[in-house]
Design an enzyme around this catalytic site. Structure first.
Site, mmCIF file in Angstrom:
data_model
loop_
_atom_site.group_PDB
_atom_site.id
_atom_site.type_symbol
_atom_site.label_atom_id
_atom_site.label_comp_id
_atom_site.label_asym_id
_atom_site.label_seq_id
_atom_site.Cartn_x
_atom_site.Cartn_y
_atom_site.Cartn_z
ATOM 1 N N LYS A 33 0.891 -1.213 0.220
ATOM 2 C CA LYS A 33 -0.152 0.043 -0.082
ATOM 3 C C LYS A 33 0.794 1.113 -0.053
ATOM 4 O O LYS A 33 0.501 2.162 -0.794
ATOM 5 C CB LYS A 33 -0.939 0.071 1.357
ATOM 6 C CG LYS A 33 -1.803 -1.069 1.461
ATOM 7 C CD LYS A 33 -2.667 -0.991 2.693
ATOM 8 C CE LYS A 33 -1.805 -0.794 3.873
ATOM 9 N NZ LYS A 33 -1.476 -2.066 4.583
ATOM 10 N N ARG B 243 11.267 -2.384 10.884
ATOM 11 C CA ARG B 243 10.359 -2.052 11.891
ATOM 12 C C ARG B 243 9.765 -3.064 12.845
ATOM 13 O O ARG B 243 9.746 -4.324 12.616
ATOM 14 C CB ARG B 243 8.644 -1.734 10.975
ATOM 15 C CG ARG B 243 8.570 -0.466 10.352
ATOM 16 C CD ARG B 243 7.497 -0.182 9.736
ATOM 17 N NE ARG B 243 6.072 -0.810 10.157
ATOM 18 C CZ ARG B 243 5.062 -0.488 9.471
ATOM 19 N NH1 ARG B 243 5.009 0.103 8.160
ATOM 20 N NH2 ARG B 243 4.047 -1.220 9.960
#
Ligand code: AMP
Length: 216
Positions: free
Chosen positions: A13, A156
């Site tokens: 995305k 992350r």
């Protein structure tokens, strides 16, 4: 054009919305990026959000709805926007409707869970500009260094294997029902996420050309 881009974590995305944002000159609004910035700055919002994010859960609806309401009412969105990662639940989508915001299309990038797990383990993010890379599918020119701003890349915290499984569960349970919500409104367009970023982009651009023609 007012767009929503959705898909499982790691479906691409963020990568696609950055490309669309540049081509159509409209801002990409990522609630994930906004929340990560708040965590980094240690604001009250960041402190609230961190525990949810680290465990792969969704931050409470009222928190993200407030952030998006502020952003969409700013001048930055006058010519359109891409919402990346919002809405992520039916109450969020209903809140967006209550804001009276027109949506032209909802793009869902479809990627199988096994592929997502493989992708997330190789994902690297720029510590400064937030650009996203993959060690195999979209490697930076120099290992662990951002092509755009030369800052260091990092993994992350919520890309850890067990958190990815929790995020997928959250996606299927809470976010995926939005496909039906938007299909009923005639707005949903699904695109199969491809191995190569540029192949997915080609499919996305074809869809968006159609949406923009319909607009005119
Ligand atoms: P993302 O960068 O979009 O994958 O988002 C990272 C994390 O931020 C998610 O796993 C959630 O914990 C939180 N988050 C981002 N967007 C939302 C949203 N619309 N609603 C609730 N939590 C969100």
């Amino acid at each position: 054009m007012n767009l929503i881009i959705m898909g499982a974590p790691g479906a691409g995305k963020g990568t696609q919305s950055a490309i669309i944002s540049e081509k159509w000159q409209i801002p990409a609004v990522s609630t994930g990026d906004m929340l990560r910035a708040a965590v980094k700055e240690g604001t009250e919002l960041g402190v609230t959000a961190k525990s949810y994010m680290d465990s792969g859960k969704l931050v409470p609806d009222e928190v993200v709805i407030g952030i998006i309401r502020d952003y969409l009412s700013s001048d930055k969105c006058n010519n359109g926007f891409i919402l990346d990662g919002f809405p992520r639940s039916i109450p969020q989508a209903e809140a967006l409707e209550r804001m009276g915001v027109r949506i032209d299309a909802v793009l869902s990038i479809e990627v199988a869970d096994e592929k997502i797990i493989e992708r997330m383990s190789g994902r690297r993010i720029c510590s400064s500009c937030g650009a996203s890379y993959h060690v195999v599918y979209n490697p930076p020119k120099t290992a662990d260094v951002c092509d755009t701003c030369s800052s260091a890349l990092y993994v992350r915290a919520d890309d850890a294997a067990e958190t990815v499984l929790q995020r997928l569960q959250t996606y299927h349970g809470t976010t995926e029902p939005l496909k039906d919500f938007y299909a009923k409104r005639g707005l949903l367009v699904c695109v199969e996420g491809q191995e190569k970023v540029e192949d997915t982009t080609a499919l996305v651009m074809k869809v968006l050309e159609g949406v923009s023609k319909k607009e005119k």
